[in-house]
Design a protein around this motif. Structure first.
Motif, PDB file in Angstrom:
ATOM      1  N   LEU A 150    -119.966   7.445 -29.560  1.00  0.00           N
ATOM      2  CA  LEU A 150    -118.892   6.632 -30.146  1.00  0.00           C
ATOM      3  C   LEU A 150    -117.664   7.486 -30.434  1.00  0.00           C
ATOM      4  O   LEU A 150    -116.527   7.060 -30.231  1.00  0.00           O
ATOM      5  CB  LEU A 150    -119.385   5.951 -31.419  1.00  0.00           C
ATOM      6  CG  LEU A 150    -120.380   4.808 -31.199  1.00  0.00           C
ATOM      7  CD1 LEU A 150    -120.984   4.336 -32.508  1.00  0.00           C
ATOM      8  CD2 LEU A 150    -119.709   3.644 -30.484  1.00  0.00           C
ATOM      9  N   THR A 186    -122.493  -5.760 -28.253  1.00  0.00           N
ATOM     10  CA  THR A 186    -123.461  -4.981 -29.047  1.00  0.00           C
ATOM     11  C   THR A 186    -123.974  -5.800 -30.228  1.00  0.00           C
ATOM     12  O   THR A 186    -123.369  -6.788 -30.643  1.00  0.00           O
ATOM     13  CB  THR A 186    -122.795  -3.686 -29.568  1.00  0.00           C
ATOM     14  OG1 THR A 186    -123.779  -2.865 -30.201  1.00  0.00           O
ATOM     15  CG2 THR A 186    -121.680  -3.966 -30.559  1.00  0.00           C
ATOM     16  N   THR A 189    -125.765   8.381 -30.602  1.00  0.00           N
ATOM     17  CA  THR A 189    -124.876   7.227 -30.768  1.00  0.00           C
ATOM     18  C   THR A 189    -123.564   7.680 -31.396  1.00  0.00           C
ATOM     19  O   THR A 189    -122.472   7.340 -30.924  1.00  0.00           O
ATOM     20  CB  THR A 189    -125.537   6.160 -31.664  1.00  0.00           C
ATOM     21  OG1 THR A 189    -126.713   5.721 -31.023  1.00  0.00           O
ATOM     22  CG2 THR A 189    -124.620   4.977 -31.912  1.00  0.00           C
ATOM     23  N   ALA A 196    -115.391  -5.039 -30.074  1.00  0.00           N
ATOM     24  CA  ALA A 196    -116.835  -5.293 -29.998  1.00  0.00           C
ATOM     25  C   ALA A 196    -117.088  -6.788 -29.950  1.00  0.00           C
ATOM     26  O   ALA A 196    -116.537  -7.546 -30.746  1.00  0.00           O
ATOM     27  CB  ALA A 196    -117.531  -4.687 -31.208  1.00  0.00           C
ATOM     28  N   VAL A 202    -122.000   0.695 -33.866  1.00  0.00           N
ATOM     29  CA  VAL A 202    -120.882   0.454 -32.950  1.00  0.00           C
ATOM     30  C   VAL A 202    -119.876  -0.486 -33.606  1.00  0.00           C
ATOM     31  O   VAL A 202    -118.659  -0.271 -33.561  1.00  0.00           O
ATOM     32  CB  VAL A 202    -121.388  -0.152 -31.622  1.00  0.00           C
ATOM     33  CG1 VAL A 202    -120.233  -0.413 -30.662  1.00  0.00           C
ATOM     34  CG2 VAL A 202    -122.414   0.764 -30.975  1.00  0.00           C
ATOM     35  N   THR A 261    -125.415   1.693 -26.756  1.00  0.00           N
ATOM     36  CA  THR A 261    -126.159   2.599 -27.641  1.00  0.00           C
ATOM     37  C   THR A 261    -127.584   2.118 -27.901  1.00  0.00           C
ATOM     38  O   THR A 261    -128.295   2.699 -28.712  1.00  0.00           O
ATOM     39  CB  THR A 261    -125.430   2.718 -28.993  1.00  0.00           C
ATOM     40  OG1 THR A 261    -125.321   1.396 -29.555  1.00  0.00           O
ATOM     41  CG2 THR A 261    -124.056   3.331 -28.833  1.00  0.00           C
TER      42      THR A 261
END
Lengths: 405, 239
Positions: B183, B201, B179, B37, B206, B171
């Motif tokens: 995921l 994000t 979501t 991420a 997330v 998301t």
């Protein structure tokens, strides 16, 4: 897939698509119908020229058409007869003696052209006998029958079997007179023709002119099909180089010019319609591109190349143009078919039309070639109208396009 | 094995005649099979970074190597080919083609790759089944929920068997349940198929699932840490 996406995309905004499709339909409908109307209008005039007034080909002494002298005649010898007989493209031919004269009734007189015909061969070449509104075609009256136009009959205030005195010059220039009796009255779409052309038996005119039996002023030829007359003229010209041999196009250049001008006129007319429609399509497609910027950005991002995006816009534009164009052509064909039976009555403008030789009832005609031409032009308009919107679409930066909301 | 290597990446924009440095000398590597991420506040440069990794934008300087290929030297046309064959995209706003069904959206990219009709149909069905949409394959996006559309987007992103999937705020428009569901699917694909995912994000849900979190601020990497998924436990700082 590109055509499938393009077709489905059209119906995403039904109202907008239907508005532009309707505009294209109406434009093409009007364009095709106007072409058919003008083509029918001019073709009817050409048909009248060929079938009634001139026929396909005429033979004259080389000086006759400019001098109109009785002494500028052709001799009907074996060479001429043989040359005509050898042409398989010739359907029929007829000879004519011609003379100018003065025609007088009890009330008034008028200048006319006397056409001395052999009725048996003349009716195989021209159809004037089908235009009779009264009487017969030089039959029923034993001595000196004459067929005159309705307009001339009105001017002279005569009717069937009325006496008319014709004054004309003999071959040697001596003035002579003879009495004729009206055997038939004809009318064509050409009032000028009706007022000036009178038909008598060739044997009567020959006697009046004191012309030898072997001479003629004009030979009119009808060929089997339109379009072969130029080739026949060329071959006859080779066989008889001393004669003036001409098609109706040369003899009536104004009609030929009108025929050519009509093509230009319809091209300009259809061009203007398509130009206006083209801008309408460009406007619609620009709106489409503006609305779909993020979507186009996404397709670029996932790997659709610029060629495919260009083709997608082109396909969508072509779908719009073709749907409208084909519906327009179909509707026009339906109306053309209908008016081919009913005709389009323009008798409100009869005086003006007939003065220039045109029918007052028009029967639209259209050829497959013209329909194909319009179809190709619609496709071309679609392609051209797609270029600018498609260029806008492929010039988008995908990362910026994706951010657009 | 590294699938992505970024060296000294710089991206400058001009905003009203003032140069703005959106990316300021970022260097990083991503190994195959990572679930990473990229986080940071709005305007921090994470979307710019993702756009350049995905070949949607070009850097002012620096290099990006994807499987040893320097994508910064590619022409626009070559970048399109690169994206088609190496990158799977999942965007914030679903961005499916609305006139195509779920299966057609997934199969489109395979058609662009020249895959046969039979093969792309088969692959599209497999992927839609993998994201739990086997009974919605003939539905158009308008007839799918936001979460379902995003799952179609994931299936499409995986269709071309990309080197990695780039997901930009995937998301952002989804509710908690959708979501969670999305995921879970992506984690499963990551674990079972070894698919590499790189997200941008600022959604904590997330971030909590990521195994590596790269924080970007003012166009620079602020932190880069390996974490235990579903917790905030830091494993080992990388920078």
């Amino acid at each position: 897939m590109i055509w499938s996406i393009a077709w489905r995309n059209i119906w995403r905004n039904k109202t907008r698509s239907l508005v532009i499709i309707t505009a294209i339909t109406l434009g093409i409908f009007a364009g095709v119908f106007i072409i058919a109307f003008l083509y029918g209008w001019v073709q009817q005039r050409i048909d009248a020229v060929i079938q009634t007034e001139v026929s396909h080909i005429q033979l004259h002494h080389p000086a006759y058409l400019s001098s109109q002298e009785l002494t500028d005649y052709m001799v009907l010898n074996d060479t001429l007869q043989k040359a005509l007989a050898q042409q398989t493209a010739i359907q029929h031919h007829t000879t004519r003696l011609l003379s100018s004269g003065m025609i007088a009734s009890a009330e008034t007189k008028a200048g006319v052209q006397l056409i001395g015909v052999v009725p048996e061969t003349e009716i195989a070449v021209t159809n004037l006998h089908t235009h009779l509104v009264a009487g017969t075609y030089l039959e029923g009256i034993k001595r000196n029958p004459i067929v005159i136009g309705q307009q001339l009959a009105k001017t002279l205030n005569v009717k069937l079997r009325s006496k008319l005195v014709i004054t004309l010059s003999e071959m040697d220039g001596t003035l002579t007179k003879a009495t004729f009796r009206v055997a038939g009255i004809y009318t064509t779409a050409n009032t000028a023709y009706d007022e000036t052309k009178v038909f008598v038996r060739q044997q009567d005119l020959r006697r009046l002119l004191k012309a030898p039996a072997s001479i003629t002023h004009e030979i009119a030829i009808l060929v089997h099909e339109n379009g072969v007359e130029d080739a026949v003229v060329q071959e006859l010209g080779t066989a008889m180089p001393t004669l003036d041999i001409a098609t109706w196009k040369t003899l009536m250049p104004e009609i030929q010019m009108m025929h050519e001008n009509m093509s230009v006129m319809t091209a300009v007319f259809v061009g203007i319609i398509l130009l206006a429609l083209g801008f309408g399509i460009v406007n619609t497609m620009l709106m489409v591109i503006l609305e779909r910027i993020p979507e186009i950005g996404m397709t670029m991002a996932i790997g659709m190349n610029t060629r495919s995006i260009f083709l997608m816009i082109l396909a969508e534009t072509l779908c719009l143009a073709m749907v409208g164009g084909l519906v327009g052509i179909l509707l026009a064909l339906v109306l053309i078919r209908f008016t081919q039976y009913t005709g389009i009555d323009l008798s409100l403008w009869a005086a003006g039309l007939q003065a220039t030789g045109f029918d007052t009832v028009i029967y639209p005609q259209i050829t497959l070639i013209e329909i194909l031409k319009v179809t190709c032009l619609v496709i071309l308009t679609g392609i051209l109208a797609a270029l600018y919107p498609a260029k806008k679409a492929i010039s988008l930066n995908p990362s910026e396009a994706l951010r657009t909301r | 094995m590294n699938v992505l290597e970024i060296q000294h990446l710089v991206k400058e924009y001009t905003d009203a005649d003032t140069p703005v440095r959106a990316i300021d000398g970022i260097s990083l590597t991503v190994a195959a099979g990572e679930f990473t991420a990229i986080v940071g506040p709005s305007g921090s440069g994470k979307t710019s970074l993702l756009n350049m990794i995905g070949g949607l934008d070009t850097p002012t300087s620096g290099t990006i190597h994807v499987q040893q290929q320097n994508i910064t030297q590619l022409t626009a046309a070559q970048r399109i080919d690169f994206r088609r064959n190496h990158i799977g995209f999942v965007f914030q706003s679903y961005n499916l083609i609305p006139v195509l069904t779920a299966i057609e959206n997934v199969a489109l990219i395979l058609q662009l790759q020249g895959v046969s009709k039979k093969e792309r149909q088969q692959r599209a069905v497999e992927l839609l089944t993998a994201v739990g949409l086997q009974d919605r394959i003939h539905s158009r996006p308008a007839n799918l929920s936001g979460g379902q559309q995003q799952r179609v987007a994931v299936a499409r992103a995986l269709a071309s068997r990309p080197t990695f999937v780039l997901a930009d705020e995937p998301t952002a428009n989804l509710d908690s349940k959708a979501t969670e569901n999305l995921l879970q699917i992506m984690q499963q694909l990551n674990k079972e198929e070894g698919t590499t995912f790189i997200f941008s994000t600022h959604d904590q849900r997330v971030i909590n699932k990521a195994r590596r979190i790269i924080t970007v601020e003012d166009g620079k990497i602020h932190t880069d840490e390996q974490v235990v998924p579903d917790s905030a436990t830091t494993l080992a700082p990388m920078v």
